[in-house]
Each structure stands twice: as structure tokens, then as C-alpha cells.
Enzyme design. Structure first.
Site, PDB file in Angstrom:
ATOM      1  N   LYS A 157     -16.325  -8.611  12.918  1.00  0.00           N
ATOM      2  CA  LYS A 157     -16.762  -8.650  11.509  1.00  0.00           C
ATOM      3  C   LYS A 157     -15.941  -9.679  10.720  1.00  0.00           C
ATOM      4  O   LYS A 157     -16.462 -10.337   9.815  1.00  0.00           O
ATOM      5  CB  LYS A 157     -16.607  -7.265  10.867  1.00  0.00           C
ATOM      6  CG  LYS A 157     -17.689  -6.262  11.262  1.00  0.00           C
ATOM      7  CD  LYS A 157     -19.035  -6.560  10.612  1.00  0.00           C
ATOM      8  CE  LYS A 157     -20.059  -5.473  10.922  1.00  0.00           C
ATOM      9  NZ  LYS A 157     -21.438  -5.847  10.635  1.00  0.00           N
TER      10      LYS A 157
ATOM     11  N   SER B 210     -17.403  -5.310   6.687  1.00  0.00           N
ATOM     12  CA  SER B 210     -16.846  -3.955   6.782  1.00  0.00           C
ATOM     13  C   SER B 210     -15.381  -3.900   6.370  1.00  0.00           C
ATOM     14  O   SER B 210     -14.624  -4.856   6.576  1.00  0.00           O
ATOM     15  CB  SER B 210     -16.961  -3.504   8.245  1.00  0.00           C
ATOM     16  OG  SER B 210     -16.139  -2.391   8.486  1.00  0.00           O
TER      17      SER B 210
ATOM     18  N   TYR C   8     -14.473  -4.481  17.016  1.00  0.00           N
ATOM     19  CA  TYR C   8     -15.486  -4.470  15.953  1.00  0.00           C
ATOM     20  C   TYR C   8     -14.960  -5.197  14.706  1.00  0.00           C
ATOM     21  O   TYR C   8     -15.633  -6.046  14.130  1.00  0.00           O
ATOM     22  CB  TYR C   8     -15.854  -3.019  15.622  1.00  0.00           C
ATOM     23  CG  TYR C   8     -16.721  -2.844  14.407  1.00  0.00           C
ATOM     24  CD1 TYR C   8     -18.109  -2.834  14.509  1.00  0.00           C
ATOM     25  CD2 TYR C   8     -16.162  -2.670  13.132  1.00  0.00           C
ATOM     26  CE1 TYR C   8     -18.919  -2.671  13.378  1.00  0.00           C
ATOM     27  CE2 TYR C   8     -16.956  -2.505  12.008  1.00  0.00           C
ATOM     28  CZ  TYR C   8     -18.324  -2.504  12.139  1.00  0.00           C
ATOM     29  OH  TYR C   8     -19.117  -2.340  11.016  1.00  0.00           O
TER      30      TYR C   8
ATOM     31  N   ARG D 212     -27.365   9.215   9.162  1.00  0.00           N
ATOM     32  CA  ARG D 212     -26.257   8.617   9.899  1.00  0.00           C
ATOM     33  C   ARG D 212     -26.423   8.878  11.396  1.00  0.00           C
ATOM     34  O   ARG D 212     -26.895   9.948  11.797  1.00  0.00           O
ATOM     35  CB  ARG D 212     -24.971   9.268   9.390  1.00  0.00           C
ATOM     36  CG  ARG D 212     -23.681   8.680   9.875  1.00  0.00           C
ATOM     37  CD  ARG D 212     -23.552   7.241   9.565  1.00  0.00           C
ATOM     38  NE  ARG D 212     -22.192   6.854   9.236  1.00  0.00           N
ATOM     39  CZ  ARG D 212     -21.696   5.644   9.500  1.00  0.00           C
ATOM     40  NH1 ARG D 212     -22.436   4.714  10.078  1.00  0.00           N
ATOM     41  NH2 ARG D 212     -20.463   5.348   9.146  1.00  0.00           N
TER      42      ARG D 212
ATOM     43  N   LEU E  37     -30.794 -10.302  18.211  1.00  0.00           N
ATOM     44  CA  LEU E  37     -29.793 -11.199  17.623  1.00  0.00           C
ATOM     45  C   LEU E  37     -29.366 -12.301  18.583  1.00  0.00           C
ATOM     46  O   LEU E  37     -28.814 -13.308  18.161  1.00  0.00           O
ATOM     47  CB  LEU E  37     -28.561 -10.398  17.188  1.00  0.00           C
ATOM     48  CG  LEU E  37     -28.715  -9.528  15.944  1.00  0.00           C
ATOM     49  CD1 LEU E  37     -27.414  -8.809  15.663  1.00  0.00           C
ATOM     50  CD2 LEU E  37     -29.135 -10.366  14.745  1.00  0.00           C
TER      51      LEU E  37
ATOM     52  N   GLU F 256     -13.334  -2.552   8.010  1.00  0.00           N
ATOM     53  CA  GLU F 256     -12.572  -2.698   9.253  1.00  0.00           C
ATOM     54  C   GLU F 256     -11.916  -4.075   9.361  1.00  0.00           C
ATOM     55  O   GLU F 256     -11.021  -4.262  10.187  1.00  0.00           O
ATOM     56  CB  GLU F 256     -13.470  -2.440  10.459  1.00  0.00           C
ATOM     57  CG  GLU F 256     -13.812  -0.981  10.671  1.00  0.00           C
ATOM     58  CD  GLU F 256     -12.642  -0.141  11.166  1.00  0.00           C
ATOM     59  OE1 GLU F 256     -11.720  -0.694  11.778  1.00  0.00           O
ATOM     60  OE2 GLU F 256     -12.659   1.078  10.913  1.00  0.00           O
TER      61      GLU F 256
ATOM     62  N   THR G   3     -34.045  -0.589  11.472  1.00  0.00           N
ATOM     63  CA  THR G   3     -34.213   0.768  12.027  1.00  0.00           C
ATOM     64  C   THR G   3     -32.959   1.629  11.836  1.00  0.00           C
ATOM     65  O   THR G   3     -32.981   2.814  12.151  1.00  0.00           O
ATOM     66  CB  THR G   3     -34.540   0.697  13.539  1.00  0.00           C
ATOM     67  OG1 THR G   3     -33.510  -0.074  14.177  1.00  0.00           O
ATOM     68  CG2 THR G   3     -35.893   0.063  13.795  1.00  0.00           C
TER      69      THR G   3
END
Ligand code: NAP
Ligand code: GDD
Length: 334
Positions: free
Chosen positions: A159, A131, A155, A190, A65, A133, A11
Site C-alpha cells: 500500500k 490504508s 500488505y 465485512r 488487476l 497500515e 464486489t
């Protein structure tokens, strides 16, 4: 035989573009969706309304998840050829406010998925949405697949864990599992609380008289921004070679938040100066620095290259807002 794919995060921005790409390539597409209080899944709307697609070539399955039992049952039933693991709390700023759930879904959620795949009778190929990041504040610029990880927010740490775990399962259990280390990618789809969409949306709203000002955090912050359409093509390409590997996907060019502002306001033919303000409360506790990627490996091995320039991206996003074609989003502006 018709190839089949399973997408977590279907989604989301990337999930919707990837669904389009896979349907175009003749896949049967299955997606994981969470139960929410509304049935609105605006980015997938056009498929819902098409009876030749929804229920025929596109199927949605409820799970989460953190619900291994259901996830396992769904994957046993679907037996996909490919899994694209895109789901997770994707807002870096909010990961400081909710570090525990960010890590639970992004880090542990990926590990749970790997454990399920390891047990499947025929292991599907796995793409993991890693990512830039993970690099945080790197010494080396641009970053590539060999650059050491140095994340600076919850975050990025989550990751980094998930990315390393994908590597471990590939090496130890022989899974066909790939990390795509993706730099920022945007589109009219976005989420509204990411900076490019926030700016393009505000520029159009100010032009249309619906808003008067735009309040931002650090406008000197720089990112390597590309178009989501190009990046989901990279996801698919990553799963097609004979052997699994990790790839950086990036444009190789740094631009500032200020440049996004100037292009968006120029697109609507307005001077940005009277409208744009900064609020220190929107600054993050720590910022990554010099995040710019080298996608030479993806170019050589996958023949991947971004096709949309930074200026084209921001103009497309702003024009979509002006035409009000961008789908509504429920996310909280920040
Ligand atoms: P997005 O628009 O925020 O979409 C995130 C997706 O994850 C949504 O479908 C969301 O479902 C789903 N999700 C979140 N938590 C979940 C949970 N607990 N169980 C099941 N589904 C859950 O993100 P995106 O921009 O498409 O990015 C896709 C992935 O790539 C993310 O993992 C992101 O971290 C990563 N990534 C993105 C970029 C980028 O610049 N876009 C760059 C590098 C990496 P709901 O619709 O129900 O919320
Ligand atoms: N969101 C937001 N809102 N960011 C702002 C604002 C604002 O009002 N003002 C300045 N910024 C700055 C942020 O501090 C950051 O330096 C930069 O704009 C980009 O912020 P986001 O658009 O929120 O994206 P991000 O870079 O933090 O994270 C995105 O890219 C990552 C890849 O590098 C997300 O898509 C992540 O999921 C993804 O991994």
C-alpha cells in the site's frame, strides 16, 4: 449529463456501499469483476434482481488487476469520469502467507492502472484506497497526512508503494489522483475473517446454539474502527474538489479487540468468559501499534465526519448476524 464511475473491487465490502452511494447520486456505475467458479456476488445481489438498475445503470466487466490489456480496453470503452480503485488482497494476516501476490495486485496493480489512466484521451479522476497500515509502528499519534510511512507487513509495504506512486503520477503527469488513507472500517458486509465480523458472527451463533466457542489471536490489539458507510462517503467527497489531494479518514478513537468481544456478547446477552479462547497461532508475526488517525483535514476541506460510533457499529453488526441478514461470505476464517 449523467456522471459515470468505474469501481475496481466492486464486489467487496466497500465496493458494494460505494455502488449504492453512487447510484443514489445519479451515477452510471461500472465495476470490474474477476472470473470465479461461482456467479455468487452476494453483496451486489439486490441490484442484480432489480431490472431497472442492473444493465441500465450498473454494468459489470470481466478483467483482473494483472490483465492490463483487458483493463485498458474496458476503460477505453467506458471512459468514466471517476475511478475508485478498491481492488486488492485486503487481509493483512494473509499477506504474510502470500506476500508475492499481495504485492503484485496491490502495488503493481495500482501502477498498471495509473499507466493506463495516463494514456487515456481524457483522464478520469482517481481515488486510491490506501490504508493506515502504511504507518505501521509510527512515533506520532494520532497519524495524519504528514506522518512518515513505516509499514510492518507485506500488505502495508504494498500500500505504501501504491500510495507514493499515486502521488508521483499526480505531481509528474498532472493526474487528478487522490489517496484516501483509511483506518479500519467495518459493517455487516465485512469479510468473515476480519476480527469484528468474526466476533459478532460468533456471538450470534453461540446465542443461537450453532457454535460453542470463539478462538481469537491477540485480544489486546487496538484499532481505530468506523463504519464502511461513512468511509465510502469520504471516497466520493475526495474526488469532488477542484484540486486533488490526500486525506486521512479515521474516527480518532482507539478500541481493543477485547472491547469488541464485550459489546458483541452484551448485545446477545451472554457472558463472553466461558466462550472466548486465545490461540497463539492466530497472533501475527508483527503487529502495527498505536494506529489512530486524525481526520482534521478531511473535516475541514471535505466536511467529512464519521456518523456511526464504535458501539453502534458493533451492535449493528451483531444484530445483523442474529437476524441472519448479513450476507454469506466464502472467505476462510483466520
Ligand atoms: P474486500 O471486501 O476484501 O474487497 C476486495 C475487493 O478486491 C473484492 O471486490 C475483490 O474481488 C477485489 N479483488 C481482489 N483481488 C483482485 C484482483 N486481482 N483483480 C480484481 N479484483 C480483485 O475489501 P474492502 O474492505 O472492501 O476494502 C477495499 C479496499 O480498501 C482494499 O484495497 C483494502 O485494502 C482497502 N482498505 C480497506 C480498509 C478496511 O478497513 N475495510 C481500510 C483501509 C484500506 P473478489 O470479490 O473477486 O474477491
Ligand atoms: N483477522 C483476525 N482474526 N484478527 C485478529 C484475530 C482473529 O482471530 N484476533 C485478534 N486479531 C487482531 C489482529 O491481529 C489485528 O491486530 C486486529 O485484530 C484487526 O485485524 P483485522 O480485522 O484482520 O484487520 P487489520 O487491522 O489487520 O486490517 C484491516 O484494516 C486495515 C486498515 O488499518 C483490513 O481491512 C485492511 O485491508 C486495512 O488496510
Amino acid at each position: 449529463m449523467t456522471p459515470s464511475a468505474f469501481i475496481t473491487g466492486i464486489t467487496g465490502q466497500d465496493g458494494s456501499y460505494l455502488t449504492e452511494l453512487l447510484l443514489d447520486h445519479g451515477y452510471q456505475v461500472h465495476g470490474l469483476v474477476r472470473r470465479t467458479s461461482t456467479l455468487s456476488r452476494s453483496r451486489l445481489d439486490r441490484f442484480y434482481r432489480d431490472p431497472s438498475i442492473y444493465g441500465q445503470r450498473l454494468f459489470l466487466h470481466y478483467a483482473d488487476l494483472d490483465d492490463s490489456t483487458t483493463l485498458r480496453r474496458v476503460l477505453m470503452k467506458v471512459t468514466p469520469d471517476e475511478i475508485y480503485h478498491l481492488a486488492g488482497q485486503s487481509h493483512v494476516g494473509l499477506s504474510f502467507e502470500m506476500p508475492e501476490s499481495t504485492c503484485e495486485m496491490t502495488a503493481m496493480g495500482t501502477l498498471r492502472l495509473l499507466e493506463i489512466i495516463r494514456d487515456l484521451p481524457k483522464a478520469p479522476r482517481l481515488y486510491h484506497a490506501s490504508s493506515s497500515e502504511v504507518f505501521g509502528q509510527p512515533d506520532q499519534m494520532p497519524q495524519d497526512e504528514q506522518t512518515p510511512f513505516a509499514p510492518v507487513n507485506p500488505y502495508g509495504v504494498a500500500k505504501a508503494f501504491a500510495t507514493r506512486m499515486v502521488g508521483v503520477y499526480r505531481k509528474t503527469f498532472g493526474l487528478f489522483a487522490c489517496n484516501g488513507i483509511m483506518f479500519n472500517h467495518e459493517s455487516p458486509r465485512r469479510g468473515e475473517n476480519f476480527v469484528t465480523r468474526k466476533i459478532c458472527r460468533a456471538a450470534a451463533a453461540i446465542k443461537l446454539g450453532r457454535q460453542t466457542e470463539l478462538v481469537l489471536g491477540d485480544t489486546l490489539a487496538q484499532r481505530d474502527w468506523g463504519h464502511a458507510r461513512d468511509y465510502v462517503r469520504g471516497m466520493w467527497l475526495a474526488l469532488q474538489p477542484e484540486t486533488p489531494d490526500d486525506y486521512v479518514f479515521a474516527t480518532g478513537q482507539l478500541h481493543s479487540v477485547q472491547e469488541v468481544v464485550e459489546i458483541a456478547f452484551a448485545t446477545v446477552k451472554l457472558d463472553w468468559r466461558p466462550h472466548v479462547k486465545q490461540d497463539p497461532r492466530l497472533f501475527r508475526p508483527s503487529e502495527p501499534a498505536r494506529l489512530v488517525g486524525c481526520a482534521a483535514k478531511a473535516k475541514t476541506l471535505l466536511n467529512w465526519e464519521p456518523q456511526t460510533s464504535f458501539v453502534q457499529l458493533i451492535v449493528e453488526m451483531t444484530e445483523a448476524e442474529l437476524a441472519d441478514k448479513a450476507p454469506p461470505d466464502r472467505s476462510r476464517p483466520s
